[in-house]
Motif scaffolding. Sequence first.
Motif, PDB file in Angstrom:
ATOM      1  N   ASP A 180       0.850  -1.188   0.000  1.00  0.00           N
ATOM      2  CA  ASP A 180       0.000   0.000   0.000  1.00  0.00           C
ATOM      3  C   ASP A 180       0.892   1.246   0.000  1.00  0.00           C
ATOM      4  O   ASP A 180       1.659   1.470   0.930  1.00  0.00           O
ATOM      5  CB  ASP A 180      -0.901  -0.013   1.239  1.00  0.00           C
ATOM      6  N   SER A 181       0.792   2.058  -1.055  1.00  0.00           N
ATOM      7  CA  SER A 181       1.707   3.196  -1.216  1.00  0.00           C
ATOM      8  C   SER A 181       1.491   4.263  -0.152  1.00  0.00           C
ATOM      9  O   SER A 181       2.443   4.932   0.264  1.00  0.00           O
ATOM     10  CB  SER A 181       1.558   3.808  -2.610  1.00  0.00           C
ATOM     11  N   ARG A 182       0.253   4.445   0.293  1.00  0.00           N
ATOM     12  CA  ARG A 182      -0.024   5.431   1.336  1.00  0.00           C
ATOM     13  C   ARG A 182       0.602   5.001   2.656  1.00  0.00           C
ATOM     14  O   ARG A 182       1.203   5.809   3.366  1.00  0.00           O
ATOM     15  CB  ARG A 182      -1.539   5.600   1.489  1.00  0.00           C
ATOM     16  N   VAL A 183       0.478   3.718   2.975  1.00  0.00           N
ATOM     17  CA  VAL A 183       1.105   3.194   4.185  1.00  0.00           C
ATOM     18  C   VAL A 183       2.619   3.352   4.104  1.00  0.00           C
ATOM     19  O   VAL A 183       3.267   3.791   5.071  1.00  0.00           O
ATOM     20  CB  VAL A 183       0.730   1.713   4.388  1.00  0.00           C
ATOM     21  N   GLU A 184       3.187   3.040   2.957  1.00  0.00           N
ATOM     22  CA  GLU A 184       4.639   3.181   2.793  1.00  0.00           C
ATOM     23  C   GLU A 184       5.087   4.618   3.023  1.00  0.00           C
ATOM     24  O   GLU A 184       6.085   4.868   3.713  1.00  0.00           O
ATOM     25  CB  GLU A 184       5.056   2.733   1.394  1.00  0.00           C
ATOM     26  N   GLU A 185       4.356   5.570   2.460  1.00  0.00           N
ATOM     27  CA  GLU A 185       4.734   6.973   2.615  1.00  0.00           C
ATOM     28  C   GLU A 185       4.777   7.383   4.079  1.00  0.00           C
ATOM     29  O   GLU A 185       5.735   8.025   4.537  1.00  0.00           O
ATOM     30  CB  GLU A 185       3.732   7.851   1.859  1.00  0.00           C
ATOM     31  N   VAL A 186       3.750   6.999   4.839  1.00  0.00           N
ATOM     32  CA  VAL A 186       3.692   7.381   6.251  1.00  0.00           C
ATOM     33  C   VAL A 186       4.744   6.628   7.056  1.00  0.00           C
ATOM     34  O   VAL A 186       5.458   7.227   7.879  1.00  0.00           O
ATOM     35  CB  VAL A 186       2.285   7.134   6.818  1.00  0.00           C
ATOM     36  N   PHE A 187       4.879   5.326   6.837  1.00  0.00           N
ATOM     37  CA  PHE A 187       5.870   4.551   7.585  1.00  0.00           C
ATOM     38  C   PHE A 187       7.283   5.068   7.311  1.00  0.00           C
ATOM     39  O   PHE A 187       8.106   5.168   8.236  1.00  0.00           O
ATOM     40  CB  PHE A 187       5.777   3.071   7.206  1.00  0.00           C
ATOM     41  N   ARG A 188       7.586   5.388   6.068  1.00  0.00           N
ATOM     42  CA  ARG A 188       8.901   5.938   5.748  1.00  0.00           C
ATOM     43  C   ARG A 188       9.137   7.256   6.479  1.00  0.00           C
ATOM     44  O   ARG A 188      10.240   7.525   6.986  1.00  0.00           O
ATOM     45  CB  ARG A 188       9.038   6.152   4.241  1.00  0.00           C
ATOM     46  N   CYS A 199      11.489  -0.789   6.242  1.00  0.00           N
ATOM     47  CA  CYS A 199      11.685  -1.949   5.374  1.00  0.00           C
ATOM     48  C   CYS A 199      10.328  -2.567   5.062  1.00  0.00           C
ATOM     49  O   CYS A 199       9.433  -2.579   5.913  1.00  0.00           O
ATOM     50  CB  CYS A 199      12.571  -3.004   6.039  1.00  0.00           C
ATOM     51  N   ARG A 200      10.175  -3.071   3.841  1.00  0.00           N
ATOM     52  CA  ARG A 200       9.000  -3.841   3.474  1.00  0.00           C
ATOM     53  C   ARG A 200       9.356  -5.321   3.568  1.00  0.00           C
ATOM     54  O   ARG A 200      10.487  -5.703   3.286  1.00  0.00           O
ATOM     55  CB  ARG A 200       8.557  -3.492   2.059  1.00  0.00           C
ATOM     56  N   PHE A 201       8.390  -6.151   3.964  1.00  0.00           N
ATOM     57  CA  PHE A 201       8.650  -7.583   4.026  1.00  0.00           C
ATOM     58  C   PHE A 201       7.469  -8.341   3.443  1.00  0.00           C
ATOM     59  O   PHE A 201       6.353  -7.827   3.334  1.00  0.00           O
ATOM     60  CB  PHE A 201       8.923  -8.045   5.460  1.00  0.00           C
ATOM     61  N   ASP A 202       7.712  -9.571   3.089  1.00  0.00           N
ATOM     62  CA  ASP A 202       6.703 -10.466   2.543  1.00  0.00           C
ATOM     63  C   ASP A 202       6.422 -11.545   3.580  1.00  0.00           C
ATOM     64  O   ASP A 202       7.320 -12.300   3.955  1.00  0.00           O
ATOM     65  CB  ASP A 202       7.218 -11.093   1.246  1.00  0.00           C
ATOM     66  N   ALA A 203       5.186 -11.604   4.055  1.00  0.00           N
ATOM     67  CA  ALA A 203       4.841 -12.586   5.089  1.00  0.00           C
ATOM     68  C   ALA A 203       5.002 -14.013   4.597  1.00  0.00           C
ATOM     69  O   ALA A 203       5.094 -14.945   5.406  1.00  0.00           O
ATOM     70  CB  ALA A 203       3.409 -12.365   5.557  1.00  0.00           C
ATOM     71  N   HIS A 204       5.056 -14.205   3.278  1.00  0.00           N
ATOM     72  CA  HIS A 204       5.253 -15.536   2.724  1.00  0.00           C
ATOM     73  C   HIS A 204       6.736 -15.906   2.633  1.00  0.00           C
ATOM     74  O   HIS A 204       7.079 -16.993   2.168  1.00  0.00           O
ATOM     75  CB  HIS A 204       4.612 -15.638   1.346  1.00  0.00           C
ATOM     76  N   ALA A 205       7.607 -14.977   3.046  1.00  0.00           N
ATOM     77  CA  ALA A 205       9.046 -15.242   3.102  1.00  0.00           C
ATOM     78  C   ALA A 205       9.507 -14.971   4.537  1.00  0.00           C
ATOM     79  O   ALA A 205      10.156 -13.960   4.814  1.00  0.00           O
ATOM     80  CB  ALA A 205       9.797 -14.363   2.101  1.00  0.00           C
ATOM     81  N   PRO A 206       9.152 -15.858   5.478  1.00  0.00           N
ATOM     82  CA  PRO A 206       9.392 -15.596   6.900  1.00  0.00           C
ATOM     83  C   PRO A 206      10.847 -15.404   7.271  1.00  0.00           C
ATOM     84  O   PRO A 206      11.159 -14.691   8.225  1.00  0.00           O
ATOM     85  CB  PRO A 206       8.794 -16.821   7.600  1.00  0.00           C
ATOM     86  N   ASP A 207      11.762 -16.023   6.540  1.00  0.00           N
ATOM     87  CA  ASP A 207      13.176 -15.876   6.883  1.00  0.00           C
ATOM     88  C   ASP A 207      13.639 -14.435   6.723  1.00  0.00           C
ATOM     89  O   ASP A 207      14.536 -13.978   7.452  1.00  0.00           O
ATOM     90  CB  ASP A 207      14.034 -16.793   6.019  1.00  0.00           C
ATOM     91  N   GLU A 208      13.040 -13.723   5.769  1.00  0.00           N
ATOM     92  CA  GLU A 208      13.401 -12.314   5.566  1.00  0.00           C
ATOM     93  C   GLU A 208      13.048 -11.489   6.796  1.00  0.00           C
ATOM     94  O   GLU A 208      13.882 -10.731   7.319  1.00  0.00           O
ATOM     95  CB  GLU A 208      12.679 -11.769   4.336  1.00  0.00           C
ATOM     96  N   LEU A 209      11.828 -11.620   7.284  1.00  0.00           N
ATOM     97  CA  LEU A 209      11.422 -10.870   8.478  1.00  0.00           C
ATOM     98  C   LEU A 209      12.224 -11.329   9.691  1.00  0.00           C
ATOM     99  O   LEU A 209      12.609 -10.516  10.538  1.00  0.00           O
ATOM    100  CB  LEU A 209       9.926 -11.058   8.731  1.00  0.00           C
ATOM    101  N   ARG A 210      12.511 -12.619   9.775  1.00  0.00           N
ATOM    102  CA  ARG A 210      13.292 -13.146  10.891  1.00  0.00           C
ATOM    103  C   ARG A 210      14.671 -12.486  10.947  1.00  0.00           C
ATOM    104  O   ARG A 210      15.131 -12.059  12.008  1.00  0.00           O
ATOM    105  CB  ARG A 210      13.443 -14.667  10.738  1.00  0.00           C
ATOM    106  N   GLN A 211      15.325 -12.365   9.797  1.00  0.00           N
ATOM    107  CA  GLN A 211      16.652 -11.748   9.757  1.00  0.00           C
ATOM    108  C   GLN A 211      16.579 -10.257  10.078  1.00  0.00           C
ATOM    109  O   GLN A 211      17.441  -9.727  10.791  1.00  0.00           O
ATOM    110  CB  GLN A 211      17.287 -11.965   8.392  1.00  0.00           C
ATOM    111  N   LEU A 212      15.559  -9.586   9.552  1.00  0.00           N
ATOM    112  CA  LEU A 212      15.433  -8.151   9.805  1.00  0.00           C
ATOM    113  C   LEU A 212      15.200  -7.864  11.288  1.00  0.00           C
ATOM    114  O   LEU A 212      15.853  -6.992  11.877  1.00  0.00           O
ATOM    115  CB  LEU A 212      14.288  -7.575   8.971  1.00  0.00           C
ATOM    116  N   LEU A 213      14.281  -8.599  11.904  1.00  0.00           N
ATOM    117  CA  LEU A 213      13.982  -8.352  13.310  1.00  0.00           C
ATOM    118  C   LEU A 213      15.136  -8.780  14.208  1.00  0.00           C
ATOM    119  O   LEU A 213      15.402  -8.138  15.232  1.00  0.00           O
ATOM    120  CB  LEU A 213      12.698  -9.072  13.708  1.00  0.00           C
TER     121      LEU A 213
END
Length: 244
Positions: A180-188, A199-213
């Motif tokens: 969602d571009s509006r969400v991205e603008e505010v979060f940034r 950072c944006r993450f894909d919930a279907h790629a859990p290892d990505e969020l795991r490494q980021l957190l």
Amino acid sequence: MAKTDDKDARLPKAKDTASPAVSGADDVARFLAAARAMPPARPADGRGRLAFALDATGSRQPTWTLACDIQADMFASAAAHGGLDMQIVYYRGQGECRASPFVKDAATLGALMRRIACQGGLTQIHRVLAHLSREAERSGLKAAVFVGDAMEEDAARLVEAAGQLALRGVRLFMFQEGRDSRVEEVFRTLADVTSGAYCRFDAHAPDELRQLLSAVAAYAAGGRLALANRRDAGARLLIAALGR
């Protein structure tokens, strides 16, 4: 996961108070300069401190369940840098926004999180930010994660609240699920005002969020040096997102 009521969750309610207004670009620049100069603060026992805030509304249950699993890795990542005390903050339903005490181990935090089920409702990010501001004054909090996919509030009010966090030296690490571009603008913007990272993450790629957190947890425990000493993709992404 069965739903649990407020009594069973045993998490105190986060108070909702209005944040003083931020006045103009000069003030924002001052906030940024102050935030950049402040390293993560440590409690007297030398452990880092991190608030882990999540949107627990509606369809967020899969991501909440994933976060329950990831928090153990966050504690493990911080252990090599002096350890971590972590607090869960969440909102859900019709006006519920709560925060746990700071805890020192994954088992305790995981047990708290698994007693909470997501419920439909609107976002309450402003209440999360107000809580973080009070926590910064009370306990010296300097880093907070927010994980969510929506923003249904007045953006200017959120930016004002982020300015108050910047004055207190709190960096926001904003993680967006979805595109969602509006969400991205505010979060940034919230991340930038506090000299944090988006950072944006894909919930279907859990290892990505795991490494980021896990990288954020290492940062909260050991600062930039802890990130620089990591070789994983999450640390590299976070360093690039910080950009400073």
